[in-house]
Design a protein around this motif. Structure first.
Motif, PDB file in Angstrom:
ATOM      1  N   LEU A 124     -79.281   6.926  -9.717  1.00  0.00           N
ATOM      2  CA  LEU A 124     -80.574   6.815  -9.057  1.00  0.00           C
ATOM      3  C   LEU A 124     -81.172   5.429  -9.258  1.00  0.00           C
ATOM      4  CD1 LEU A 124     -82.907   8.136  -7.509  1.00  0.00           C
ATOM      5  CD2 LEU A 124     -83.811   8.915  -9.731  1.00  0.00           C
ATOM      6  N   PHE A 125     -81.004   4.896 -10.471  1.00  0.00           N
ATOM      7  CA  PHE A 125     -81.520   3.562 -10.768  1.00  0.00           C
ATOM      8  C   PHE A 125     -80.864   2.508  -9.866  1.00  0.00           C
ATOM      9  CE2 PHE A 125     -80.619  -0.460 -12.923  1.00  0.00           C
ATOM     10  CZ  PHE A 125     -81.902  -0.949 -13.087  1.00  0.00           C
ATOM     11  N   TYR A 126     -79.518   2.555  -9.772  1.00  0.00           N
ATOM     12  CA  TYR A 126     -78.822   1.566  -8.952  1.00  0.00           C
ATOM     13  C   TYR A 126     -79.115   1.748  -7.468  1.00  0.00           C
ATOM     14  CZ  TYR A 126     -76.194  -0.525 -12.760  1.00  0.00           C
ATOM     15  OH  TYR A 126     -75.848  -1.223 -13.883  1.00  0.00           O
ATOM     16  N   LEU A 127     -79.305   3.000  -7.037  1.00  0.00           N
ATOM     17  CA  LEU A 127     -79.664   3.247  -5.643  1.00  0.00           C
ATOM     18  C   LEU A 127     -81.009   2.614  -5.311  1.00  0.00           C
ATOM     19  CD1 LEU A 127     -79.123   4.677  -2.938  1.00  0.00           C
ATOM     20  CD2 LEU A 127     -80.264   6.708  -3.884  1.00  0.00           C
ATOM     21  N   VAL A 128     -81.994   2.841  -6.182  1.00  0.00           N
ATOM     22  CA  VAL A 128     -83.318   2.252  -5.971  1.00  0.00           C
ATOM     23  C   VAL A 128     -83.247   0.732  -6.060  1.00  0.00           C
ATOM     24  CG1 VAL A 128     -85.661   2.085  -6.905  1.00  0.00           C
ATOM     25  CG2 VAL A 128     -84.505   4.314  -6.807  1.00  0.00           C
ATOM     26  N   PHE A 129     -82.478   0.219  -7.024  1.00  0.00           N
ATOM     27  CA  PHE A 129     -82.372  -1.229  -7.225  1.00  0.00           C
ATOM     28  C   PHE A 129     -81.779  -1.928  -6.003  1.00  0.00           C
ATOM     29  CE2 PHE A 129     -79.746  -4.826  -8.802  1.00  0.00           C
ATOM     30  CZ  PHE A 129     -80.779  -5.666  -9.198  1.00  0.00           C
ATOM     31  N   TYR A 130     -80.663  -1.389  -5.482  1.00  0.00           N
ATOM     32  CA  TYR A 130     -80.024  -2.032  -4.332  1.00  0.00           C
ATOM     33  C   TYR A 130     -80.809  -1.814  -3.047  1.00  0.00           C
ATOM     34  CZ  TYR A 130     -75.945  -3.303  -7.071  1.00  0.00           C
ATOM     35  OH  TYR A 130     -75.118  -3.875  -7.996  1.00  0.00           O
ATOM     36  N   CYS A 131     -81.513  -0.694  -2.938  1.00  0.00           N
ATOM     37  CA  CYS A 131     -82.405  -0.505  -1.791  1.00  0.00           C
ATOM     38  C   CYS A 131     -83.529  -1.529  -1.825  1.00  0.00           C
ATOM     39  CB  CYS A 131     -82.972   0.919  -1.778  1.00  0.00           C
ATOM     40  SG  CYS A 131     -81.781   2.179  -1.267  1.00  0.00           S
ATOM     41  N   PHE A 132     -84.015  -1.812  -3.012  1.00  0.00           N
ATOM     42  CA  PHE A 132     -85.058  -2.829  -3.163  1.00  0.00           C
ATOM     43  C   PHE A 132     -84.536  -4.206  -2.741  1.00  0.00           C
ATOM     44  CE2 PHE A 132     -86.968  -6.142  -5.845  1.00  0.00           C
ATOM     45  CZ  PHE A 132     -88.292  -6.053  -5.436  1.00  0.00           C
ATOM     46  N   LEU A 133     -83.314  -4.551  -3.204  1.00  0.00           N
ATOM     47  CA  LEU A 133     -82.728  -5.848  -2.820  1.00  0.00           C
ATOM     48  C   LEU A 133     -82.518  -5.936  -1.307  1.00  0.00           C
ATOM     49  CD1 LEU A 133     -80.059  -6.494  -5.607  1.00  0.00           C
ATOM     50  CD2 LEU A 133     -82.336  -7.505  -5.392  1.00  0.00           C
ATOM     51  N   ALA A 134     -82.017  -4.844  -0.708  1.00  0.00           N
ATOM     52  CA  ALA A 134     -81.799  -4.838   0.740  1.00  0.00           C
ATOM     53  C   ALA A 134     -83.125  -4.984   1.485  1.00  0.00           C
ATOM     54  CB  ALA A 134     -81.088  -3.550   1.154  1.00  0.00           C
ATOM     55  N   GLY A 135     -84.165  -4.314   0.980  1.00  0.00           N
ATOM     56  CA  GLY A 135     -85.475  -4.431   1.599  1.00  0.00           C
ATOM     57  C   GLY A 135     -86.034  -5.837   1.504  1.00  0.00           C
ATOM     58  N   MET A 136     -85.859  -6.487   0.341  1.00  0.00           N
ATOM     59  CA  MET A 136     -86.326  -7.863   0.169  1.00  0.00           C
ATOM     60  C   MET A 136     -85.586  -8.809   1.117  1.00  0.00           C
ATOM     61  SD  MET A 136     -88.803  -8.313  -1.981  1.00  0.00           S
ATOM     62  CE  MET A 136     -88.582 -10.039  -2.409  1.00  0.00           C
ATOM     63  N   PHE A 137     -84.269  -8.594   1.251  1.00  0.00           N
ATOM     64  CA  PHE A 137     -83.480  -9.433   2.162  1.00  0.00           C
ATOM     65  C   PHE A 137     -83.929  -9.252   3.605  1.00  0.00           C
ATOM     66  CE2 PHE A 137     -79.780  -9.931   4.973  1.00  0.00           C
ATOM     67  CZ  PHE A 137     -79.469 -11.265   4.708  1.00  0.00           C
ATOM     68  N   ALA A 138     -84.129  -7.988   4.007  1.00  0.00           N
ATOM     69  CA  ALA A 138     -84.564  -7.700   5.376  1.00  0.00           C
ATOM     70  C   ALA A 138     -85.947  -8.294   5.636  1.00  0.00           C
ATOM     71  CB  ALA A 138     -84.576  -6.189   5.616  1.00  0.00           C
ATOM     72  N   LEU A 139     -86.849  -8.192   4.660  1.00  0.00           N
ATOM     73  CA  LEU A 139     -88.194  -8.751   4.814  1.00  0.00           C
ATOM     74  C   LEU A 139     -88.140 -10.267   4.942  1.00  0.00           C
ATOM     75  CD1 LEU A 139     -91.279  -8.379   4.795  1.00  0.00           C
ATOM     76  CD2 LEU A 139     -91.195  -8.548   2.298  1.00  0.00           C
ATOM     77  N   THR A 140     -87.299 -10.899   4.122  1.00  0.00           N
ATOM     78  CA  THR A 140     -87.157 -12.360   4.189  1.00  0.00           C
ATOM     79  C   THR A 140     -86.623 -12.804   5.540  1.00  0.00           C
ATOM     80  OG1 THR A 140     -86.715 -12.420   1.802  1.00  0.00           O
ATOM     81  CG2 THR A 140     -86.106 -14.363   3.076  1.00  0.00           C
ATOM     82  N   MET A 141     -85.595 -12.106   6.034  1.00  0.00           N
ATOM     83  CA  MET A 141     -85.034 -12.448   7.340  1.00  0.00           C
ATOM     84  C   MET A 141     -86.049 -12.229   8.449  1.00  0.00           C
ATOM     85  SD  MET A 141     -82.035 -13.660   6.928  1.00  0.00           S
ATOM     86  CE  MET A 141     -81.510 -13.631   8.630  1.00  0.00           C
ATOM     87  N   TRP A 142     -86.839 -11.166   8.352  1.00  0.00           N
ATOM     88  CA  TRP A 142     -87.852 -10.888   9.364  1.00  0.00           C
ATOM     89  C   TRP A 142     -88.899 -11.988   9.406  1.00  0.00           C
ATOM     90  CZ3 TRP A 142     -93.134  -9.226   8.689  1.00  0.00           C
ATOM     91  CH2 TRP A 142     -93.759  -8.857   9.894  1.00  0.00           C
ATOM     92  N   VAL A 143     -89.370 -12.414   8.224  1.00  0.00           N
ATOM     93  CA  VAL A 143     -90.356 -13.495   8.169  1.00  0.00           C
ATOM     94  C   VAL A 143     -89.755 -14.788   8.706  1.00  0.00           C
ATOM     95  CG1 VAL A 143     -91.740 -14.930   6.620  1.00  0.00           C
ATOM     96  CG2 VAL A 143     -91.604 -12.451   6.240  1.00  0.00           C
TER      97      VAL A 143
END
Length: 278
Positions: free
Chosen positions: A36-55
């Motif tokens: 669960l920890f790694y799932l949340v961690f990598y989802c967070f990284l993917a979200g940060m990457f997607a947000l950066t690309m969107w901006v």
């Protein structure tokens, strides 16, 4: 014997311990928590990457690149697409590949009159400047195939190859990445043959002129119908020039476009060889 059994049991227990229910040293709840920890961690990284690309994408323009200094000057290429043009003028099979390539190039690359009629009749000698307000799509200046005269393939379908006086077409091949390019001066193509006696040449349009009306270029999406202007060069070879390998160098002259960079042999120039067999 008992020691061997204990060692085997210990080795198996390291994968699964039936007494504690552990798998690889962790219980089911422990594995669930770490997954669960790694799932949340990598989802967070993917979200940060997607947000950066969107901006980042919000800062880009669909029509004009943010940075336009990658290719500072255009190069020069020839058609037919060969740096070694060798043929027998008396054998149509030997030069047909060059003739077919030139004809195909002029037809398939939107240089034919039916395509060019859709473009604008521009004022020669002046930049075709267009307002950036409103519709971002830009109009293109008309290039007339007939301006290539005897090298257009209209009056002479063999482009001079059958008479041992071949035509080549030249164009600047890096104009499209250089948005906003406006060469200072009056650019033209000049070709020379490296031999003692100069070989006369004919240029179409006259004097190998690259008209300013084809500048600036506004980008692939905005300038959809834009095509680089062509300059035709007809090599007026004589019998004395036959059966010899003649190196020809063509340069863009008369402007601030660079043509003497030793690190890039195709920057503003091109060198090719011509050999006519009698």
């Amino acid at each position: 014997l008992s020691g061997g059994i204990e060692n085997t049991s210990s080795w198996k227990d390291s994968f699964y311990n039936p007494r504690t229910g552990e798998v690889l040293g962790r219980t089911a709840s422990s594995w669930a928590l770490i997954l669960l920890f790694y799932l949340v961690f990598y989802c967070f990284l993917a979200g940060m990457f997607a947000l950066t690309m969107w901006v980042l994408l919000l800062t880009l323009d669909d029509y004009v690149p943010r940075y336009r200094d990658r290719v500072p000057n255009p190069g020069l290429v020839i058609r037919p697409n060969s740096l070694d043009i060798t043929f027998n003028k008396s054998d149509a099979l030997k030069y047909s590949q060059y003739v077919q390539h030139l004809e195909s190039f002029l037809q398939s690359k939107k240089y034919n009159d039916s395509q060019q009629e859709r473009n604008e009749e521009c004022t020669e000698g002046e930049y075709f400047l267009q307002d950036d307000s409103g519709d971002m799509r830009k109009k293109a200046c008309r290039f007339k195939r007939a301006s290539l005269s005897v090298c257009s393939g209209l009056s002479d379908t063999n482009f001079g190859y059958h008479e041992g006086k071949p035509c080549v077409l030249l164009k600047m091949n890096r104009v499209k990445p250089i948005i906003g390019l406006k060469p200072i001066g009056n650019p033209y193509i000049n070709c020379t043959v490296k031999k003692e006696n100069p070989i006369p040449m004919q240029y179409f349009p006259s004097e190998g002129k690259i008209d300013k009306m084809y500048f600036p270029y506004y980008g692939k999406k905005a300038h959809e119908n834009y095509m680089q202007p062509l300059v035709a060069v007809k090599l007026l070879l004589s019998k004395e020039d036959y059966n010899k390998e003649l190196p020809v160098e063509c340069r863009v002259e008369g402007s601030d476009l660079r043509n003497n960079d030793e690190r890039d042999k195709f920057l503003g120039r091109v060198t090719f060889r011509v050999k006519v067999v009698e």
